[in-house]
Design a protein around this motif. Sequence first.
Motif, PDB file in Angstrom:
ATOM      1  N   ARG A  59       5.036  10.066  -8.686  1.00  0.00           N
ATOM      2  CA  ARG A  59       5.026   9.640  -7.292  1.00  0.00           C
ATOM      3  C   ARG A  59       5.995  10.527  -6.541  1.00  0.00           C
ATOM      4  NH1 ARG A  59       2.131   5.336  -6.634  1.00  0.00           N
ATOM      5  NH2 ARG A  59       1.773   3.947  -8.417  1.00  0.00           N
TER       6      ARG A  59
ATOM      7  N   TYR B  97       0.860  -1.172   0.000  1.00  0.00           N
ATOM      8  CA  TYR B  97       0.000   0.000   0.000  1.00  0.00           C
ATOM      9  C   TYR B  97       0.885   1.206   0.000  1.00  0.00           C
ATOM     10  CZ  TYR B  97      -2.500  -3.563   2.743  1.00  0.00           C
ATOM     11  OH  TYR B  97      -3.030  -4.703   3.216  1.00  0.00           O
ATOM     12  N   GLY B  98       0.293   2.259   0.617  1.00  0.00           N
ATOM     13  CA  GLY B  98       1.060   3.433   0.880  1.00  0.00           C
ATOM     14  C   GLY B  98       1.669   3.770  -0.363  1.00  0.00           C
ATOM     15  N   GLY B  99       2.534   4.231  -0.320  1.00  0.00           N
ATOM     16  CA  GLY B  99       2.924   4.493  -1.637  1.00  0.00           C
ATOM     17  C   GLY B  99       4.271   4.104  -1.893  1.00  0.00           C
ATOM     18  N   ASP B 100       4.845   3.330  -1.020  1.00  0.00           N
ATOM     19  CA  ASP B 100       6.176   3.051  -1.512  1.00  0.00           C
ATOM     20  C   ASP B 100       6.111   1.973  -2.566  1.00  0.00           C
ATOM     21  OD1 ASP B 100       7.479   1.494   1.463  1.00  0.00           O
ATOM     22  OD2 ASP B 100       5.654   1.238   0.359  1.00  0.00           O
ATOM     23  N   ILE B 101       5.186   2.237  -3.460  1.00  0.00           N
ATOM     24  CA  ILE B 101       5.077   1.362  -4.626  1.00  0.00           C
ATOM     25  C   ILE B 101       6.345   1.450  -5.468  1.00  0.00           C
ATOM     26  CG2 ILE B 101       3.858   1.216  -6.841  1.00  0.00           C
ATOM     27  CD1 ILE B 101       1.281   1.703  -5.045  1.00  0.00           C
ATOM     28  N   SER B 102       6.928   2.646  -5.553  1.00  0.00           N
ATOM     29  CA  SER B 102       8.198   2.718  -6.312  1.00  0.00           C
ATOM     30  C   SER B 102       9.255   1.853  -5.654  1.00  0.00           C
ATOM     31  CB  SER B 102       8.752   4.140  -6.401  1.00  0.00           C
ATOM     32  OG  SER B 102       7.780   5.101  -6.231  1.00  0.00           O
TER      33      SER B 102
ATOM     34  N   GLU C 214       3.427  -0.835 -13.298  1.00  0.00           N
ATOM     35  CA  GLU C 214       2.694  -0.748 -12.041  1.00  0.00           C
ATOM     36  C   GLU C 214       1.239  -1.158 -12.222  1.00  0.00           C
ATOM     37  OE1 GLU C 214       5.504   2.805 -10.234  1.00  0.00           O
ATOM     38  OE2 GLU C 214       3.343   3.133 -10.360  1.00  0.00           O
TER      39      GLU C 214
ATOM     40  N   TYR D  66      -4.724   2.324  -4.382  1.00  0.00           N
ATOM     41  CA  TYR D  66      -3.328   2.089  -4.763  1.00  0.00           C
ATOM     42  C   TYR D  66      -3.238   1.092  -5.903  1.00  0.00           C
ATOM     43  CZ  TYR D  66      -2.258   4.292  -0.271  1.00  0.00           C
ATOM     44  OH  TYR D  66      -2.171   5.154   0.778  1.00  0.00           O
TER      45      TYR D  66
ATOM     46  N   HIS E 117       3.694   9.033   1.116  1.00  0.00           N
ATOM     47  CA  HIS E 117       3.883   8.976  -0.334  1.00  0.00           C
ATOM     48  C   HIS E 117       2.628   9.467  -1.023  1.00  0.00           C
ATOM     49  CE1 HIS E 117       6.979   6.302   1.130  1.00  0.00           C
ATOM     50  NE2 HIS E 117       7.534   6.297  -0.059  1.00  0.00           N
TER      51      HIS E 117
END
Lengths: 602, 376
Positions: free
Chosen positions: B277, A559-564, B309, B256, B270
């Motif tokens: 991002r 989640y969150g956004g440390d998708i990168s 993604e 997400y 984030h």
Amino acid sequence: MVMNPENIRNFSIIAHIDHGKSTLADRILQLTGAVSERDMEDQLLDDMDLERERGITIKAHAVRLDYKARDGRPYVLNLIDTPGHVDFSYEVSRSLSACEGALLIVDASQGVEAQTLANTYLAIDNDLELLPVLNKIDLPSAEPDRIKEQIENIIGLDASDAVLASAKTGVGVEDILEQIVRKIPAPKGDPNAPFKALIFDSWYDSYRGVIVLFRVIDGSLKKGTKIKFLNTGREYLVETIGVNRPRPTPINELGVGEVGFMTASIKTVADVQIGDTITEAANPTKEPFPGFQEVKPMVFAGLYPTDSAQYEDLRDAMDKLRLNDASFFYEPESSTALGFGFRCGFLGLLHMEIVQERLEREFNLELITTAPGVRYRVTTTSGEVMEVDSPARMPETGRISKIEEPYIEATILTNDAYLGGILPLLDEKRGVQKKFEFVTSNRVMLVYQLPLNEIVLDFYDRLKSVSRGYASLDYHFSGYQESDLVKLDVLVSGEPVDALSLVLHRKTAEAKGKLVTAKMKELIPRQLFEVPIQAAIGSKIIARETVKAMGKNVIAKCYGGDISRKRKLLEKQKEGKKRMKKVGRVEIPQEAFLAVLKVNEG
Amino acid sequence: MTSGVYIHVPFCKSRCSYCDFATDVYRGRGAVDRYVNALVKEISDPNSEFPNPTSQIETLYFGGGTPSLLSPRQLESIVSAVSDRFALADDLELTLEMNPATVTPEKLRAYRSIGVNRASFGVQTFNNRDLKLLARGHDATDARLTYIHLREAGFENVSFDLIAGLPGQSIDDWQTNLEEAVALAPEHLSLYLLEIHEGTPLAEQLRSQRRPVPDEDVAAEMYELMLEMTASAGLDQYEISNFARSGFESRHNSKYWTLDPVFGFGVSAHSFDGRERYSNERDTNLYVNAIESGASAVVAREPAELRSEFVFLGLRMMRGVDFAEYERRFGEDLRVRNGEGIDRLSSLGLIVADERRMKLTRRGALLSNEVFAEFL
């Protein structure tokens, strides 16, 4: 004006490693004034770093010394220093044949060793006058009488006149020089015959090209002469001639019995064969100097760069090294496991180590070496005879009618206390006893026929450990013999892995197969599917292990956004896979191959 | 497209042994007040990273750390800053992450009255021995009580987390956990397989062999077990680690996975605006200093790799990736771009693909990183 041969003495020094050859050579150089005390550098003749570090001589050298003897006359002594290792026995024999005599240095406490013995026999074969010298006489453990007796018993050489010397303190060195003058015959040759000389070494100098070391047999040589190498048939114009004192010094002419060097715009040492005869192109000699042989590699291994990007660098390095070492052979080879590399041939194990070390050290390369092996002679069912130096190129089992392997005759000298460990080892290594002899009350000489392949694996280390270092070994090639050999393949997911194939005796194949498959199982990471690892002889599976399919590889939370960050994690994982080697669809880290190659060596 | 807002609350009473998140040990209300003021300032700044939110905010999510360390007043000041800045949807999903032993019935009622309508709390395990191992700072009874208090306070959308594959945890232990979880009948469950992160105390304990290294085959078996038990309890798996009664899927987290914009505030938060991002300062002090001095807290910004993604986040959801949607977004057919990979993964039994979409199989879910790597 050439030297009168009557005043020339050409000699060499035979000694076991650590018996003091280099120190004695240094002393002789000092005493004859060739080097001053001030310029003295330890072990002057061994000038390669590797030679100094290992305390061995790899290249032959020749130094011209001036000596005024007790008889009042000036002499020229040519000291020809030879390599001391069995890998280079051909070179040794050529250096020896350039001499009329040799000093036989024996450590006054250690006694005669196998290596000394082998080179002594070479010297006897070449009709050399042997002068025994007992060195390290200053040590409290020295037993000159016992060692003299040994020399007489083992070699059959009268040692009553042996000089008692200490290269360290200088005791006896002058006596040695006197014996050289008195006992070693002056060279004989015909000054009026066509020019004839023996090549006993050469090396590459980046300024002057190839430098050839030779000994004049008949006639004489001046610069500007057009010469011819009899075996290669190549002709060159001699540009310089000279002698080493030990600094290279030009000279006008070299006559019968003299030793010197020449340059002639020769591009690579491969053009200069050791043992070849030099003559004058316009007036050639009828008879070549006897004993010439083509140098043949005995031990083979694949050399691969650890980093495949270094392949070109490796090739350049090998090209450069070969300029200087014509006895080392290589040709491109590729392996699914290790990528692009070279199949290389070496004179022996030490030679292989030296080449690998020089490549890594002088050219900054990181190398992987596959398990060393020998060249087999294979007769196929259709009657074709082929030489195979890489297990990967061995024909299929069904096509083989017989395999012959190179054998050696090994001489081992040891104390009887260690026979209990040594004899079973020789047995395990498929040795056949030819001789078992007590040369003194507790010293034993063993002569065995052994497959060379057994020696190139772990024989040295094993012999050292069972004898606690008190066994010396020497050997020479004795021919090919048929053996019950098999090719052991390692299959990953049914695909043979070329770099891991081995040729070995049938009776050891199963144990080795089990060892290798077990090691592979430890090292192959789990894949998306089950991976069988098998060891096989032909179509017969002799060992099998299975790497289970991967259990999980999942990022729990996303989640969150440390998708990168997660994406980068996945990318890193993918990058890591790219560095793996693929066998079929199985990804195997290079380290796994390295570890298995280690098992193969043992 | 609707958007979400994420607020990070970094404080924890103690640090769990497996955690590698940005957290700070709670040192009393003063530090939290200062942080909340910074948050409010960051949210309210008209010049901040999101000058003109064009869409409605559908979800507001407080994650941590331990957001339940916020007092109702602190929470309220943040919520009202969000509603002043953004247009909030009428049916806003407002989630607050909580830890057992940080909430009282009164506090929960107060949260409820501020508008919190979804609670997500960390149980991790109902086994007291394992709770100690994880250094959670609460026991199983605290977790059970929290659940009861949530219901009493009127929470009708409750989720909690459990972790499988703990060092020393047996399949039976895991089954006992699942039985209790299902019996409590939450609307939503998050079930994870333990990940060991370098640098955490747990990683150190495993390295020094003070704890047994969890077996990956046992973990895989636990995964199978949780799929079976949740299914028979009427909880649908809608994502690799998430299970819900129909209609109770986390709308915020789904954003997400579907690449909806989410604006993040607070330390290490984030954001994704649909194209880029960006992430905030990871150190709480530096974050607060930056905001107080009127600077931006954003430390990194990069364009999203939308194609990959879209696929790997999409595959996390059990409904999978819709080929037509991919084509609409990116103007090419995924089956052309990654045809070979799709075939390979299908033949390995990791995904199933039909005309319209592809999705992970059970085994594919367990090995999802291997699947995702194909589409990077």
